[in-house]
Motif scaffolding. Sequence first.
Motif, mmCIF file in Angstrom:
data_model
loop_
_atom_site.group_PDB
_atom_site.id
_atom_site.type_symbol
_atom_site.label_atom_id
_atom_site.label_comp_id
_atom_site.label_asym_id
_atom_site.label_seq_id
_atom_site.Cartn_x
_atom_site.Cartn_y
_atom_site.Cartn_z
ATOM 1 N N UNK A 1 0.888 -1.365 0.061
ATOM 2 C CA UNK A 1 -0.010 0.090 -0.035
ATOM 3 C C UNK A 1 0.794 1.454 -0.168
ATOM 4 N N UNK A 2 0.496 2.259 -0.889
ATOM 5 C CA UNK A 2 1.299 3.391 -1.114
ATOM 6 C C UNK A 2 0.285 4.382 -0.964
ATOM 7 N N UNK A 3 0.813 5.719 -0.709
ATOM 8 C CA UNK A 3 0.231 6.963 -0.816
ATOM 9 C C UNK A 3 1.013 7.771 -1.393
ATOM 10 N N UNK A 4 0.358 8.761 -2.270
ATOM 11 C CA UNK A 4 0.891 9.681 -3.098
ATOM 12 C C UNK A 4 0.437 11.063 -2.507
ATOM 13 N N UNK A 5 1.046 12.096 -2.473
ATOM 14 C CA UNK A 5 0.585 13.335 -2.015
ATOM 15 C C UNK A 5 1.491 14.614 -2.646
ATOM 16 N N UNK A 6 0.796 15.490 -2.936
ATOM 17 C CA UNK A 6 1.533 16.708 -3.400
ATOM 18 C C UNK A 6 0.447 17.956 -3.416
ATOM 19 N N UNK A 7 1.142 19.086 -3.013
ATOM 20 C CA UNK A 7 0.389 20.322 -2.943
ATOM 21 C C UNK A 7 0.326 20.864 -4.485
ATOM 22 N N UNK A 8 -0.738 22.008 -4.684
ATOM 23 C CA UNK A 8 -0.910 22.571 -5.821
ATOM 24 C C UNK A 8 -1.624 23.733 -5.481
ATOM 25 N N UNK A 9 -1.286 24.691 -6.316
ATOM 26 C CA UNK A 9 -1.235 26.358 -5.912
ATOM 27 C C UNK A 9 -2.956 26.402 -5.840
ATOM 28 N N UNK A 10 -3.789 25.790 -6.771
ATOM 29 C CA UNK A 10 -5.359 26.351 -6.639
ATOM 30 C C UNK A 10 -6.016 25.213 -7.443
ATOM 31 N N UNK A 11 -7.327 25.082 -7.363
ATOM 32 C CA UNK A 11 -8.028 23.938 -7.773
ATOM 33 C C UNK A 11 -8.160 23.979 -9.580
ATOM 34 N N UNK A 12 -7.925 25.107 -10.084
ATOM 35 C CA UNK A 12 -8.019 25.062 -11.488
ATOM 36 C C UNK A 12 -6.566 24.401 -11.992
ATOM 37 N N UNK A 13 -5.448 24.650 -11.440
ATOM 38 C CA UNK A 13 -4.436 23.685 -11.749
ATOM 39 C C UNK A 13 -4.607 22.201 -11.666
ATOM 40 N N UNK A 14 -5.027 21.828 -10.531
ATOM 41 C CA UNK A 14 -5.343 20.252 -10.279
ATOM 42 C C UNK A 14 -6.299 19.797 -11.166
ATOM 43 N N UNK A 15 -7.145 20.615 -11.587
ATOM 44 C CA UNK A 15 -8.342 20.156 -12.418
ATOM 45 C C UNK A 15 -7.651 20.013 -14.115
ATOM 46 N N UNK A 16 -6.898 20.872 -14.469
ATOM 47 C CA UNK A 16 -6.268 20.810 -15.615
ATOM 48 C C UNK A 16 -5.224 19.709 -15.667
ATOM 49 N N UNK A 17 -4.484 19.317 -14.732
ATOM 50 C CA UNK A 17 -3.535 18.190 -14.526
ATOM 51 C C UNK A 17 -4.533 17.041 -14.798
ATOM 52 N N UNK A 18 -5.661 16.977 -13.771
ATOM 53 C CA UNK A 18 -6.404 15.537 -13.727
ATOM 54 C C UNK A 18 -7.230 15.417 -15.096
ATOM 55 N N UNK A 19 -7.455 16.501 -16.110
ATOM 56 C CA UNK A 19 -8.186 16.306 -17.125
ATOM 57 C C UNK A 19 -7.427 16.138 -18.464
ATOM 58 N N UNK A 20 -5.920 16.214 -18.323
ATOM 59 C CA UNK A 20 -5.104 16.167 -19.245
ATOM 60 C C UNK A 20 -5.114 14.850 -19.732
ATOM 61 N N UNK A 21 -4.968 14.686 -21.144
ATOM 62 C CA UNK A 21 -4.567 13.430 -21.855
ATOM 63 C C UNK A 21 -3.430 12.544 -21.058
ATOM 64 N N UNK A 22 -2.319 13.616 -21.007
ATOM 65 C CA UNK A 22 -1.193 12.937 -20.276
ATOM 66 C C UNK A 22 -1.354 12.139 -18.976
ATOM 67 N N UNK A 23 -2.352 12.818 -18.074
ATOM 68 C CA UNK A 23 -2.632 12.383 -16.808
ATOM 69 C C UNK A 23 -3.326 10.842 -16.927
ATOM 70 N N UNK A 24 -4.485 10.985 -17.790
ATOM 71 C CA UNK A 24 -5.063 9.605 -18.367
ATOM 72 C C UNK A 24 -4.009 8.844 -18.884
ATOM 73 N N UNK A 25 -3.314 9.264 -19.663
ATOM 74 C CA UNK A 25 -2.410 7.919 -20.241
ATOM 75 C C UNK A 25 -1.460 7.272 -18.886
ATOM 76 N N UNK A 26 -1.059 8.108 -18.214
ATOM 77 C CA UNK A 26 -0.044 7.761 -17.266
ATOM 78 C C UNK A 26 -0.637 6.855 -16.046
#
Length: 97
Positions: free
Chosen positions: A49-74
Amino acid sequence: MIWSCGIWTVREGRDAEFVDAWRGFGQWSLAEFGGARAWLLRDRAADRTYMTIGPWPDEQTIEAWRSSAGFGERVGAIRSLVETFEPRTYDEVTSVD
């Protein structure tokens, strides 16, 4: 500050592959969404069992990251190495430095 978190249960014998795949995902995230930092932590009581955690400056950036094609692929590639994956989002309440 907003934090992304993932709880991953890795398939038996796939730990090294998971760590390598996650490291590549993290490096890509840093390159594409500058300023992102992340940690990969392993549970001492449940070694698959692993946990990953990371900070982001705002909700828009995390949403852009999660909705990107690169995120989905990886994340799609990593999912083949795990039994379960639980993505979560946290708001920072306070900190002690």
